[in-house]
Each structure stands twice: as structure tokens, then as C-alpha cells.
Scaffold this motif. Structure first.
Motif, PDB file in Angstrom:
ATOM      1  N   PRO A  11       0.489  -1.201  -0.219  1.00 47.03           N
ATOM      2  CA  PRO A  11      -0.012  -0.122   0.427  1.00 47.03           C
ATOM      3  C   PRO A  11       0.812   1.271   0.323  1.00 47.03           C
ATOM      4  CG  PRO A  11       0.196  -0.740   2.198  1.00 47.03           C
ATOM      5  CD  PRO A  11       0.994  -1.688   1.407  1.00 47.03           C
ATOM      6  N   HIS A  12       0.792   2.407  -0.464  1.00 39.04           N
ATOM      7  CA  HIS A  12       1.345   4.020  -0.294  1.00 39.04           C
ATOM      8  C   HIS A  12       0.192   4.659   0.954  1.00 39.04           C
ATOM      9  CE1 HIS A  12       1.735   2.089  -4.308  1.00 39.04           C
ATOM     10  NE2 HIS A  12       1.295   1.637  -4.097  1.00 39.04           N
ATOM     11  N   ARG A  14      -0.986   7.936   2.111  1.00 35.14           N
ATOM     12  CA  ARG A  14      -1.452   8.391   1.469  1.00 35.14           C
ATOM     13  C   ARG A  14      -1.652  10.076   0.801  1.00 35.14           C
ATOM     14  NH1 ARG A  14      -7.422   7.874   1.669  1.00 35.14           N
ATOM     15  NH2 ARG A  14      -8.604   9.533   1.290  1.00 35.14           N
TER      16      ARG A  14
ATOM     17  N   LEU B 148      -8.065   2.435  -7.845  1.00 39.05           N
ATOM     18  CA  LEU B 148      -8.910   3.286  -6.795  1.00 39.05           C
ATOM     19  C   LEU B 148      -8.259   2.976  -5.194  1.00 39.05           C
ATOM     20  CD1 LEU B 148     -11.357   5.601  -7.050  1.00 39.05           C
ATOM     21  CD2 LEU B 148     -12.941   3.437  -7.261  1.00 39.05           C
ATOM     22  N   ARG B 150      -5.322   1.795  -3.941  1.00 37.68           N
ATOM     23  CA  ARG B 150      -4.223   2.303  -3.978  1.00 37.68           C
ATOM     24  C   ARG B 150      -4.024   3.484  -3.872  1.00 37.68           C
ATOM     25  NH1 ARG B 150      -0.863  -1.009  -8.677  1.00 37.68           N
ATOM     26  NH2 ARG B 150       0.280  -2.752  -6.956  1.00 37.68           N
ATOM     27  N   GLN B 151      -4.778   4.147  -4.394  1.00 38.10           N
ATOM     28  CA  GLN B 151      -4.950   5.586  -4.567  1.00 38.10           C
ATOM     29  C   GLN B 151      -5.037   6.307  -2.923  1.00 38.10           C
ATOM     30  OE1 GLN B 151      -6.936   7.512  -8.038  1.00 38.10           O
ATOM     31  NE2 GLN B 151      -5.400   8.836  -8.334  1.00 38.10           N
ATOM     32  N   GLY B 153      -4.550   4.165  -0.260  1.00 41.78           N
ATOM     33  CA  GLY B 153      -3.584   3.670   0.246  1.00 41.78           C
ATOM     34  C   GLY B 153      -4.533   2.513   1.072  1.00 41.78           C
ATOM     35  N   VAL B 154      -5.036   1.658   0.700  1.00 37.71           N
ATOM     36  CA  VAL B 154      -6.232   1.349   1.208  1.00 37.71           C
ATOM     37  C   VAL B 154      -4.593  -0.153   1.047  1.00 37.71           C
ATOM     38  CG1 VAL B 154      -7.966  -0.233   1.901  1.00 37.71           C
ATOM     39  CG2 VAL B 154      -7.844   1.499   2.172  1.00 37.71           C
ATOM     40  N   SER B 155      -4.814  -1.072   1.889  1.00 38.76           N
ATOM     41  CA  SER B 155      -3.656  -2.495   1.679  1.00 38.76           C
ATOM     42  C   SER B 155      -4.421  -3.381   0.554  1.00 38.76           C
ATOM     43  CB  SER B 155      -3.947  -3.521   2.886  1.00 38.76           C
ATOM     44  OG  SER B 155      -3.189  -2.735   4.212  1.00 38.76           O
ATOM     45  N   ILE B 156      -4.014  -4.472   0.201  1.00 38.36           N
ATOM     46  CA  ILE B 156      -4.671  -4.804  -1.275  1.00 38.36           C
ATOM     47  C   ILE B 156      -4.310  -5.962  -0.536  1.00 38.36           C
ATOM     48  CG2 ILE B 156      -5.969  -4.834  -3.318  1.00 38.36           C
ATOM     49  CD1 ILE B 156      -5.159  -1.427  -3.068  1.00 38.36           C
ATOM     50  N   ASP B 167       4.959  -6.217 -10.598  1.00 41.13           N
ATOM     51  CA  ASP B 167       4.820  -5.856 -10.118  1.00 41.13           C
ATOM     52  C   ASP B 167       3.359  -5.995  -9.267  1.00 41.13           C
ATOM     53  OD1 ASP B 167       5.511  -4.740  -7.398  1.00 41.13           O
ATOM     54  OD2 ASP B 167       5.076  -1.977  -7.930  1.00 41.13           O
ATOM     55  N   VAL B 169      -0.121  -6.625  -7.050  1.00 39.50           N
ATOM     56  CA  VAL B 169      -0.351  -7.665  -4.890  1.00 39.50           C
ATOM     57  C   VAL B 169      -0.503  -8.659  -5.099  1.00 39.50           C
ATOM     58  CG1 VAL B 169      -1.995  -5.140  -5.256  1.00 39.50           C
ATOM     59  CG2 VAL B 169      -3.279  -7.155  -6.030  1.00 39.50           C
ATOM     60  N   HIS B 321       0.094  -7.970   5.866  1.00 38.05           N
ATOM     61  CA  HIS B 321      -0.279  -6.444   5.266  1.00 38.05           C
ATOM     62  C   HIS B 321      -0.693  -4.870   5.798  1.00 38.05           C
ATOM     63  CE1 HIS B 321       2.507  -7.639   1.327  1.00 38.05           C
ATOM     64  NE2 HIS B 321       2.030  -8.600   1.496  1.00 38.05           N
ATOM     65  N   ARG B 326       5.089  -6.966   5.432  1.00 42.78           N
ATOM     66  CA  ARG B 326       6.004  -6.903   3.618  1.00 42.78           C
ATOM     67  C   ARG B 326       6.427  -7.755   3.468  1.00 42.78           C
ATOM     68  NH1 ARG B 326       3.021  -3.145   4.942  1.00 42.78           N
ATOM     69  NH2 ARG B 326       2.617  -1.768   4.307  1.00 42.78           N
TER      70      ARG B 326
END
Lengths: 371, 371
Positions: A11-12, A14, B148, B150-151, B153-156, B167, B169, B321, B326
Motif C-alpha cells: 500500500p501507499h 496517503r 482506486l 491504491r490511491q 492507500g488501502v492494503s490490498i 509488480d 499486489v 499487510h 511486507r
């Protein structure tokens, strides 16, 4: 300085209002006013802030929006019917069928559906989830989940009436009394006169109404009354045990109304282990027209409860109550329809044609004895 | 003064810290300190405040707790596989089977599972839901939902690898190449040599791996290569149309590998409409061992993907995660197992016994040509 833009790996971090302010070289207040079209901000600055926010991929915090709106955007779907009954190993049954449809109906209103499965820990989850409301499937008397949700002040509706109270939560009426009569009249029309009833031992409205309909039906028709109960937590094995108990007492039973599909399957397995043929020696009918009824050998006569409509009505009713509407204390589901199959067919010919029939009955609620 | 306690009707006004303070005759700060065991509060007052809070039925606000913990206590389950494929009219299929198991696994960690069905509006819901993470089922290349999330910032994590990227998820590897080989080797062992492949037109990893395995298999065995694609959104009709196109080109196809169950059912219906018998004239095998495969006439040979384990692994991986782990970029699902049924049986006798068999194969991944 670190690049605040998202890269490919997840994840990134925010992107926050701080990143936008830094990049635009303005204050947090200016960013907030610019993005929310509030306050006095130079139009050029406003446009630049918005452009930078978009370039960085800034999205307002869901949590911050939520605090402003007071909405969680989600509703819980709660069931206390054990998975052993609900769907066996795949767990696919009544609850998940309702869940799929409710999720679709809720999505249309911008709401997500959170599953609260019938397992230990469900109460804790109901306590900690941020939800706008809840749909409780077939609550029991003094339902613990309803009590918990009430205490939280969350809007609640149920599918099937909350039993044992004069003041139930708003509900979609499953019309279990009508369903029971459909099944009993069908068995009677097939020539059966020694009809047993197998219901769950848990105090749910569908059992209450089914038992009431059964007692009225056998009394009016002058038939013997044979009722046995099974433990929901035991699933098919519970149905087999209850069938065994019934057949020990009443070996000449010629048909069985077992509204729970898991009980019906268990009962058939037990009857067959005694050498009884289904439907010739024992006809068996059930309520939920799910995987079990359809894929069983022989396929089991069941009832189309119009779950699609039921689940949509529940979401509608809940949405009404979340939005402050208080008018409707209950809504009626469409009239259930019989789906006759081989487990209650009088001949091989009729069985074959019945298997593929969607619905053939035109039965109406009987107020007097059938004949 | 109004009685702040809940009465029988729902919903109720929430009991707040203000009610407790008023009833106890102390300040809001004292109540807060007493209930959270912080600050300096006289022990007798602390005990009295706690008792009053309990009597009134006070519960700390979920939203306030959430802001402290930074946790939403829920994860989203996302699928872009249309319901037309996923389960037909009842919508019960792969997604809902995963949902039921994931909900159970997540509950054990105090997390709720929010359903995000494969429908218009799903993106908006993903944008507005307060979630700690998301499980995406069989993502497509350049998956919009993953972008969406990722933007935000949610773990996926995904079930099935994210295709078309170096790369992806973190994912649970569904081992679709192995599954395809299982099915192809089975058809080959049943004596079939003109094997067609029917896959979806959407860029999902399972199709990519299945096509790769198929090309390698037919090349190594010296068999003809016949691949046709169907539109997922068309469900069974799409499978029928693809089968029609294939049979027009290659009328002598003797078997069909259609990993999507809806396509397999559609293909069988079309073949039968041409007078072809299944399995005698055309053997058909599929991947997902769901309701369709099991209740179809004839029952369809499928693969046990061990979805129970797959869904649990996905929840485990996501939880790792979310908690900041990680290490694992992927985990392997258990090896899939063939479930042979009548749709690919060589005789009526073996068909009958195969129908009830859970799993009889001991096939291993083939690195060279089968013979």
C-alpha cells in the motif's frame, strides 16, 4: 524531499492536505477552503490548488467526510442461523443468497453490506462496526443481536418477524403460515393423510407460524398431529435424528413437512437407511428452494420465497428507517409459490415433469379444511 | 426530563457521555477519565460513574474509538466477475463462496467483510467505504478497483495474481496453469485428441495461465490447437455462442475445456441443441466446482480449488499487510484436485461412480508431454 505520488507497489502512503499545501505553497486553510469551495480564496489560487490536488491524486479522507456526514455508508447483514443449516460445507444458502441480493440493492443507495456470520464473535463485531443500520435474518425470541444493535441506537429491520414480542423491529413478512399451508395442502392433494411436521427447536417466527398452520390444518382435516423438533446446530444430522424419533413413535407416517432444507435432507437419508423409498413410502417437502433442494437425489419439493424481492424490500425498509421514515412497521413479501419436485410426486411421469416446473400451484390461503 | 434508557421500539437515541455526566452529577471530563481509567478520579466516583454508565446502557461511540485506533474494523471483498458468470439468478457462486469463508476468517480477527458486488457503482462505494484493506477476486489487467484502492492507500491482496504487471499486489496463487493441465490430462486420458479451449475475453490471470498451459499441452502432445473466447458479461449465452463458433470451424472437436462454469453450461446446451451427446460426442470439463457443475444434468467434471483454504489465506495475507508485514508477496493455494463427473466419463458405469466421488486423481504437474 520525497515524492508524494503513488508508485506501483501497495500500500501507499496517503496523499494528505499537507502534501497539497506544500506543493502549492499555500496554507492548509487555503487548501481546505479551495477544495471545499468555502471561504475567500483568489479564483486563480483556487484553480491551482484543485489542479495540484488532482495531480497528486489527493482524495479527501473518508473518515473526515464521514464525520461531517454522520454516515457510515454501510449496513450489517446478521444471521444467527448456523452455517450447518445455512449451507453445509460451501456455506452457500439462505443467508448468502440474501447477502448477494442485498449487496446489489444497497449498492444502488451507495451503501455497502457487511457480513456478520452466525459464529462466535459476531456480537463483538456488531459492537465495533461503524454501520448505519442492520438487517437481521429470521431473528429468534429475545434476539441478542437485536438487543445489541438497539443499545447502539442503530436502525434495524428483520427478514421474518421478531417473535415473542408485541413490538417487533420493522420487518419483511416471510408469510410462513401461508408457506406451511401450501406445503400441507400439496401433501394432502397427493393423497397423504399421515403428515408429520419437523421444525427447529429455536424460537423463530417461521417455526411458530408453521406449527400454528400445521395444528390448524390437521385439526380441520381430521388428521393425526405428529410434531418433532431438531437442533439447528446439528444440521442434517439433527434432521436425521428427529426423523428417527418420529418414525420410532409413528412408523406409519406417509409424509413429512420439514421447512428447513438441511432437516429435510437428513430426514430423507434416515428414511432411506430404513429401506423407505422417497416419495413412494415417504413424501418429503421443504421450504427454502436452495442448492440442497435442487441438487438432492431425488430433488426436493420446495417453495419459491421470492428472496430477490424479499432482500430488496428489506434494504428499502431499512433505508427508509435510516432516513428517518417511521411509517411502515412491516412489508409483505410476495406470496410464496410451490415448486413441486420428485420428493413428493405421485408417479415417475409427474415427477419428471415436476422437476423442471418452476411453479405450478395456484393455491390460496385456506381458512377452512381442505378437501 | 426524558428517560434516556432504551425502550422496546427501535431505533433509540444513543446514550452519550452527557447522559452519564448528568445522571452522576459530575463533569464530562470526570466521566471520560473514569470510564477510560485515565486522569485523577476519586476511586468511589470512578466506580459510581462506571455503574451509572452500565445502568444507562452507555457504550463508547464506535466512531470515537475508531478515530483513536485508526482502524475501520472492516475489509472489502471486491469482484469484477459479472454475476451472470458468478452464479446466475441466485448469484451464488465463486464470489459468495469466498465471501462466506472470508467473513468467517475475518471475524476471528475482529474484522467485518463488506461485499462490493460486480456492478455499476462499485467504484463509488470503494471510494466512500471506511476500510482497512481489500481482497480483490481475480483482478483484470490494469484493474480499476486496485487503482482506486491504491490511491486511497488501502492494503490490498488479490485471489489470483494481478495480470500484466511485474509488480502485482500480494496474492494467493490459484495455480491456474496446474488446474488447466489437470483438466487437459484428464481429457487426454479419457481418449480425447481434439480438445478445444473456451476462455473468457477479459484479461484475467487464470485465462492467461490456462491458455499458456493449453498451448504447451497440445504442442507437446502433437494435438490441434483450437481456442475460442466468450464475453463474461453474457454468461451462459456467451458460452453457447463461443461453442457455436468453435463447432462451425471445427465440427469434429471431441472435447472442450471451459474453465468458467457458466461457459461450460452454455456450451453443453448448444452442443445438445445440435444433437450432440455429452459426454459421448463431446466431453466438457470446467474449473469452479460450484452449484452449476454439481446440479447440472449431466453433472460436470470440475476442480476442487480448496476455496476454503484460499479464502482463509487471503484474509491472513491481508491481515499481515494491514499489520505492517511486507514479507510475503504471494502464497500458494493447496494443489487443486480433479472432481471427475459424468460430463467426461467414458461409460455409464464409471459416470455413476464418478458422480459421487470427491476426488480421485493423483495427477502431478506435467513438465513433458503426456502420453
Amino acid at each position: 524531499m520525497k515524492d508524494p505520488r503513488p508508485s506501483a507497489s501497495a500500500p501507499h502512503r496517503r496523499i494528505t492536505i499537507h502534501d497539497v499545501a506544500r506543493e502549492a505553497g499555500v496554507s492548509l486553510t487555503t487548501v481546505s477552503h479551495a477544495l471545499n469551495d468555502r471561504g475567500v480564496v483568489d479564483p486563480a489560487t483556487r484553480a491551482r490548488v484543485k489542479q495540484i490536488a488532482q495531480q497528486l491524486g489527493y482524495r479527501p479522507s473518508v473518515r473526515a467526510q464521514r464525520l461531517r456526514s454522520g454516515r457510515a455508508n454501510s449496513i450489517a447483514l446478521v444471521s444467527s442461523m448456523p452455517f450447518a443449516v445455512a449451507g453445509g460445507t460451501s456455506r452457500l444458502g439462505f443467508m448468502m443468497e440474501v447477502a448477494a441480493i442485498a449487496a446489489e440493492a444497497a449498492l444502488g443507495r451507495g451503501l455497502g453490506v457487511v457480513l456478520v456470520p452466525p459464529l462466535e464473535g459476531a456480537g463483538g463485531l456488531l459492537d465495533s462496526l461503524d454501520i448505519d443500520g442492520a438487517i437481521v435474518i429470521e431473528p429468534v425470541a429475545n434476539d441478542a443481536h437485536i438487543a445489541l444493535l438497539r443499545q447502539r441506537g442503530v436502525s434495524i429491520v428483520s427478514i421474518g418477524r421478531e417473535p415473542g414480542t408485541e413490538d417487533p423491529v420493522p420487518f419483511v413478512d416471510l408469510q410462513s403460515e401461508y408457506t406451511a399451508r401450501l406445503l400441507l395442502e400439496h401433501l394432502h392433494a397427493q393423497g397423504r393423510r399421515r403428515i408429520g411436521l419437523l421444525i427447529g427447536a429455536t424460537p423463530r417466527q417461521s417455526y411458530v407460524e408453521t406449527e400454528r398452520a400445521y395444528r390448524a390444518f390437521v385439526a380441520a382435516a381430521g388428521l393425526p398431529c405428529h410434531i418433532v423438533t431438531a437442533q439447528e446446530s446439528e444440521g442434517e444430522a439433527g434432521g436425521a435424528a428427529a426423523c428417527a424419533a418420529l418414525l420410532r413413535e409413528q412408523p406409519d407416517i406417509d409424509s413429512l413437512c420439514a421447512p428447513v432444507d438441511a432437516f429435510a435432507v437428513g430426514a430423507i437419508a434416515h428414511a432411506q437407511s430404513l429401506g423407505k423409498r422417497v416419495p413412494q413410502d415417504l413424501m418429503v417437502v421443504t421450504r427454502y428452494d436452495g442448492i440442497r433442494a435442487r441438487s438432492h437425489q431425488p430433488p426436493i419439493t420446495a417453495v419459491n420465497l421470492h428472496l430477490e424481492r424479499v432482500a430488496s424490500l428489506a434494504v428499502e425498509l431499512l433505508f427508509e428507517h435510516i432516513s428517518g421514515g417511521r411509517e411502515r412497521a412491516s412489508v409483505a413479501a410476495p406470496l410464496p409459490e410451490l415448486v413441486p419436485r420428485e420428493s413428493s410426486a405421485t408417479s415417475a411421469t409427474s415427477a419428471t415433469s415436476a422437476t423442471s416446473a418452476a411453479s405450478v400451484t395456484s393455491a390460496r390461503p385456506a381458512t377452512s379444511a381442505p378437501n
